[in-house]
Design an enzyme around this catalytic site. Structure first.
Site, PDB file in Angstrom:
ATOM      1  CG  ASP A  16       7.667   6.472   5.269  1.00  0.00           C
ATOM      2  OD1 ASP A  16       7.151   5.891   5.815  1.00  0.00           O
ATOM      3  OD2 ASP A  16       9.274   6.188   5.581  1.00  0.00           O
ATOM      4  CG  HIS A  46       1.269   6.536  -0.232  1.00  0.00           C
ATOM      5  ND1 HIS A  46       0.885   5.975  -1.757  1.00  0.00           N
ATOM      6  CD2 HIS A  46       2.810   5.685  -0.023  1.00  0.00           C
ATOM      7  CE1 HIS A  46       1.608   5.893  -2.149  1.00  0.00           C
ATOM      8  NE2 HIS A  46       3.329   5.242  -0.958  1.00  0.00           N
TER       9      HIS A  46
END
Lengths: 417, 330
Positions: A16, A46
């Protein structure tokens, strides 16, 4: 980074940190023949935002797709064909004329099926509140099953062999029903699954190592890692890990060519799901609630902590070093985003978590116990984030991110290079 | 790391696949294009179907259809339906490694795109060719199209490993509702394909040459304008004997082609093929059963005769067992 060099992008935390936006920026900076995925599966998330406001969460397609860059899913990927379909559909609505034409899958890549997914979810349910923070996508289950039953494993190339494929899907379905008394949902009919897989195989191109070598020979490619080094199957905090190699090891297995190694870090350290997060601070979680990281039914809550230099130093060390750091979320810093340079554990000040021998899960479990007992020593928020991060991690910060789009990135030319 | 934002439901994926293959098919023609797309231009090229590591038992399958106005909605329906062919062949295991080529036939005496020929492909790229086909909507109005030019191209400008390496003929399906011209015109061959012919070739001779390397079938969609016209049917039966198929529901075109190949390859008999259709939820069984009744009889006979007859049947004189009435000499 010279214009002609391949770049590999990994996350030095728990995921993340913004690999997607960094890969997108790399694809905007120069012509790229392909983005290569080298680990994990469809559980990747993503996020990329374009300057004209389009937004996509890349799970299997490479994060350069909105710029028309092709994707190669290498043999280290666990491919989820069904998830590819919905992702391709969304990319088409964003103006990618033919997403399938941009995709090539290594025929040796393992294939995740609904049966693996249900097994994964059944296992997490059985763990109750001792969950491992799995995404519930069946990636680990697919790898584990392939090790336990190599002849029954489905690889992407098998999707073109209808009779054999049907047989393997039935075998998985039988195994699932024999192994788990309680399934969270009814599995689909294996024959139906075979029909859809065959249709998907007819749309996606397959390739092999020679295909990849051809792409790498054409120009600088980008290797897009998934998840984070601190979740690595052998180097993460066992058992709160993923069935995937999240360091540069797979990249080096795919090519002998020189590769510039980039690590991505965020100005806060975050974790999605269960497992140690030494610097966790509920006030930061509340302030920096991430619109892309909701609490997942399988994975659990998204948590935010202060920049954990101790854990990230360990990540750099087990990754074998990095050539540059991309530092994201500089727009989210404030007096409350502090930095942790040391832990206190059992009354002892610690600045280094020592890596153990290769593949020693007992050692990893010891590190997990250390992290669970440790308290962070928090220093004041740095003025010069790139400078402080470079100093703490012993690698130059080469790119900073101040917002979601490629335009919000700044390339830094490190002194002395 | 995320948690799987994209649906992994089998039935959702199936519905999405159908939607995307149905809508992307006409892109090139609908953009107003009126000349042959570069990838489909037959001038000075040879189309190859080659074995490779992934497809060691390649089988060449060509589907060429008439794109002129007399076919009305038929070409568009074919553009929508044919992307399902590869999946059907693979799903059912009728063919291990199909290589499929799509192409289109117009009228060389008056159309702007008389011949469009894609590539043999083993994945979805042939669907891209399908999308690049220009639909003419013209045609000469004399009940003839330039099929013979397509026969010439397939006979002399394709190279197929299934035949050249393993002696197995490929498949050519012609879909249309008109007659071929009686001979291959040297001037058209020069301008459209780029070969120098000293003299014209009779269409019957061209077909005989082609059938040494391909099983050739003609499908007449009964919804097109000359459908049911006995002159068209009879002329094709004269050329192809039992290999003429009348099809009353064009939606079943992939199933018809798939089952024809499956029957001929001995992978199935008609009863098993129709059961396969029912099993995947297709309602095309009755249509396909009617269309293929003749072909099935032929396939059974051929299997009984064995390999020798396979060569013998390639000759034009052995192939006309169904064309014994109302023969038109071409």
């Amino acid at each position: 980074m010279n214009r002609g060099e391949h770049v590999a992008v990994i996350d030095l935390g728990y995921g993340d940190a913004g690999k997607g936006t960094v890969v997108d920026w790399l694809c905007a900076a120069r012509p790229v023949p392909a983005v290569v995925r080298f680990n994990g599966g469809a559980q990747a998330g993503h996020n990329v935002v374009t300057s004209d406001g389009r937004e996509h969460t890349f799970a299997q397609f490479g994060s350069g797709t909105l710029r028309g860059v092709p994707t190669f899913l290498s043999r280290f990927m666990v491919v989820d064909p069904l998830a590819l379909v919905a992702e391709a559909d969304h990319l088409a609505t964003l103006g990618v004329a033919d997403p399938w034409a941009l995709l090539t899958v290594d025929r040796d890549a393992l294939v995740a099926t609904p049966y693996h997914r249900l097994a994964n979810q059944a296992r997490e349910l059985a763990r109750g509140n001792q969950r491992h923070g799995s995404c519930g996508m069946g990636v680990g289950e697919t790898v584990a099953r392939a090790l336990a039953d190599p002849a029954g494993a489905i690889r992407f190339g098998d999707l073109r062999q209808p009779a054999a494929l049907r047989g393997k899907l039935h075998r998985l379905d039988d195994w699932l029903r024999d192994t788990f008394a309680d399934l969270p949902a009814a599995p689909p009919a294996p024959d139906d699954c075979a029909v859809v897989f065959a249709a998907i195989a007819a749309r996606a191109r397959t390739g092999d190592q020679s295909t990849l070598d051809g792409l790498l020979g054409r120009g600088p490619c980008v290797f897009e890692g998934a998840q984070g080094v601190l979740l690595d199957e052998w180097r993460g905090w066992h058992p709160y890990t993923t069935w995937s190699t999240t360091t540069f090891d797979n990249v080096h297995a795919l090519t002998d060519a020189p590769v510039v190694r980039w690590g991505v870090l965020r100005t806060v350290t975050t974790r999605h799901g269960a497992g140690p997060l030494v610097t966790e601070d509920e006030r930061l979680t509340r302030r920096l609630v991430d619109p892309h990281n909701h609490t997942g039914p399988w994975q659990g809550a998204f948590r935010v902590g202060h920049f954990d230099a101790v854990a990230h130093r360990y990540a750099v060390e087990v990754a074998g070093g990095v050539d540059g750091i991309a530092l994201t979320h500089l727009d989210a810093t404030g007096p409350d985003t502090r930095i942790c340079r040391a832990y206190v554990c059992d009354g002892v000040r610690t600045t280094r978590l020592a890596p153990g021998p290769a593949r020693d899960l007992d050692h990893q479990a010891t590190l997990t116990a250390t992290c669970l007992r440790a308290a962070p020593l928090l220093d004041a928020a740095p003025e010069d984030w790139p400078g402080v991060v470079a100093e703490e991690l012993g690698a130059p910060v080469v790119l900073t991110s101040h917002g979601p789009t490629a335009q919000d990135k700044r390339m830094l030319v490190p002194a002395g290079r | 790391m995320g948690s799987g934002r994209w649906s992994t439901d089998v039935y959702d994926a199936a519905a999405r696949m159908r939607r995307t293959t149905g809508t992307s098919a006409f892109a090139y023609s609908d953009s107003g294009a009126r000349k042959v797309h570069d990838r489909l231009n037959p001038f000075g090229v040879t189309r190859e179907s080659r074995d490779n590591a992934e497809h060691p038992q390649s089988l060449a399958i060509a589907v060429l259809f008439d794109v002129t106005g007399s076919m009305r909605r038929v070409p568009r329906t074919l553009q929508e339906k044919l992307p399902g062919l590869l999946g059907l062949l693979l799903r059912k295991g009728y063919v291990a490694d199909p290589h499929i080529l799509f192409g289109a036939i117009g009228d060389a005496t008056c159309d702007r795109v008389p011949l469009q020929i894609g590539q043999f492909e083993s994945d979805n790229r042939m669907d891209e060719d399908l999308g690049r086909i220009v639909l003419e909507g013209g045609g000469g109005g004399q009940m003839t199209e330039s099929y013979e030019l397509a026969l010439y191209f397939m006979a002399r400008h394709t190279s197929i490993d299934c035949y050249e390496k393993r002696g197995r003929r490929g498949y050519l399906f012609l879909i249309g509702d008109e007659l071929p011209y009686p001979r291959v015109d040297a001037g058209q061959v020069r301008s459209i394909i780029g070969d120098e012919l000293r003299e014209p070739i009779a269409t019957t001779a061209m077909m005989a040459e082609l059938r040494r390397r391909y099983h050739v079938y003609y499908i007449l969609p009964t919804g097109s304008s000359y459908a049911g016209d006995t002159r068209v049917l009879d002329a094709w039966r004269d050329l192809l004997g039992q290999n003429v198929i009348e099809l009353d529901d064009l939606d079943a075109v992939c199933e018809t082609i798939g089952l024809t190949i499956g029957l001929n390859e001995g992978a199935i008999d008609l009863a098993r093929g129709l059961a396969d259709l029912a099993e995947v939820g297709s309602t095309a069984g009755a249509t396909v059963g009617r269309a293929l009744a003749r072909v099935d009889r032929g396939a059974v006979a051929q299997r009984r005769l064995g390999a020798v007859s396979d060569v013998a049947l390639a000759g034009p004189d052995r192939a006309d067992d169904g064309g014994d009435e109302g023969i038109i000499r071409l």
